[in-house]
Enzyme design. Sequence first.
Site, mmCIF file in Angstrom:
data_model
loop_
_atom_site.group_PDB
_atom_site.id
_atom_site.type_symbol
_atom_site.label_atom_id
_atom_site.label_comp_id
_atom_site.label_asym_id
_atom_site.label_seq_id
_atom_site.Cartn_x
_atom_site.Cartn_y
_atom_site.Cartn_z
ATOM 1 N N ARG A 102 0.887 -1.174 0.000
ATOM 2 C CA ARG A 102 0.000 0.000 0.000
ATOM 3 C C ARG A 102 0.915 1.211 0.000
ATOM 4 N NH1 ARG A 102 -5.303 1.346 3.464
ATOM 5 N NH2 ARG A 102 -6.079 0.005 1.809
ATOM 6 N N HIS A 129 -7.376 0.967 -6.493
ATOM 7 C CA HIS A 129 -7.530 0.073 -5.343
ATOM 8 C C HIS A 129 -8.200 -1.225 -5.829
ATOM 9 C CE1 HIS A 129 -7.728 -1.240 -1.334
ATOM 10 N NE2 HIS A 129 -8.649 -0.451 -0.827
ATOM 11 N N GLN A 132 -9.905 -3.982 -3.537
ATOM 12 C CA GLN A 132 -11.206 -3.562 -3.001
ATOM 13 C C GLN A 132 -12.310 -3.895 -4.009
ATOM 14 O OE1 GLN A 132 -12.126 -1.847 0.068
ATOM 15 N NE2 GLN A 132 -14.096 -2.548 -0.699
ATOM 16 N N ASP A 228 -17.091 7.238 -1.829
ATOM 17 C CA ASP A 228 -15.857 7.048 -1.070
ATOM 18 C C ASP A 228 -15.581 8.382 -0.366
ATOM 19 O OD1 ASP A 228 -13.446 6.107 -0.071
ATOM 20 O OD2 ASP A 228 -12.333 6.392 -1.939
ATOM 21 N N CYS A 268 -16.407 1.403 0.442
ATOM 22 C CA CYS A 268 -15.193 0.630 0.718
ATOM 23 C C CYS A 268 -14.751 0.770 2.175
ATOM 24 C CB CYS A 268 -14.076 1.029 -0.237
ATOM 25 S SG CYS A 268 -13.482 2.716 -0.005
ATOM 26 N N ARG A 296 -13.475 -8.721 1.419
ATOM 27 C CA ARG A 296 -12.054 -8.427 1.232
ATOM 28 C C ARG A 296 -11.234 -9.682 1.545
ATOM 29 N NH1 ARG A 296 -10.078 -3.268 1.450
ATOM 30 N NH2 ARG A 296 -8.159 -4.357 0.866
#
Length: 309
Positions: A102, A129, A132, A228, A268, A296
């Site tokens: 990340r 991402h 996700q 988001d 998310c 996830r």
Amino acid sequence: MRHFLWFIDYKKEEIEEIIKLAFQIKKETKAKIFKPYLKNTQLAMIFEKSSTRTRVSFEAGINQLGGNGLFLSSRDIQLGRGEPIKDTARVISRMVDLVMIRTFGQERLSEFAKYSRVPVINGLTDLCHPVQLLADLMTVIEFKKFDFRSPEKTLVSYVGDGNNMAHSWAILAGILGFNLNIATPKGYEVDNFIKNKALEFAKVSGALINFYNDPKLAVKNADVVTTDTWVSMGQEQQKEKRIKDFKGYEVNNKLMTMAKKDAIFLHCLPAYRGYEVSEEVFEKYEEAIFAEAENRLHAQKGLMVWLKK
Ligand code: CP
Ligand code: NVA
């Protein structure tokens, strides 16, 4: 050897294989059957940004598969003190079998992958991402019966910042062929490279991808509404300005009435109530939201097994 850096490198059939595997392993996990698909596999997890879900799901996931996770915060490893990425990659990838990172720029991730001897997974960059989205896709399959054979029956609406999540939805829609509306405020549109890539893929898959500045237009008849945070990791300095600029972009009950009656709302997480989503909407759709979070774990287990096949 394959890396998982962004969807752009992936074909529809490959994404379908990963999802299938994820569902199979999810079923086994629910039945408390833990097959050691990745016995003795060492997964290094490098975090240059904070995380709850990504960390826990990768670490629990690799353990359930018979392997082991090493949590490496950039605050603790030499990378955080300026050791070059390419050296870090050449060292770590001689010691482990899989790496998840990340980080900030996508180029940091590609640089690591270039020098790595083992598969590298994107655990979030400023650009995208994708892990996700694997979980989100599983959730849309479970709650909205998304079908790889007739993707055009699903309309997803993303409302908010043209950020890593918006980019991931755009590319995934383009590759798989579902329909996507994105509404962003002026000045916060998705990156042009991503937009053009998504539209290029859409020409082949038949996806209808539309970009708006009006959330109401974007949400009309949606099966899935998603958003988001307005302030992504690394943008903390812009918080005040962003909150002003995103006025009118909250997903609230009024906006949700534009979507289909049986639509779901996904996020998310982490979610900031009163900003990108209202408390009412969040709690009304919490079943889908937390199923998404749980996925996830399952999605990434499928991905890790697929990468090591
Ligand atoms: N959605 C997500 O990636 O959450 P974390 O930042 O907690 O990992
Ligand atoms: N766009 C958000 C996603 C967090 C999971 C961020 O990058 O901070």
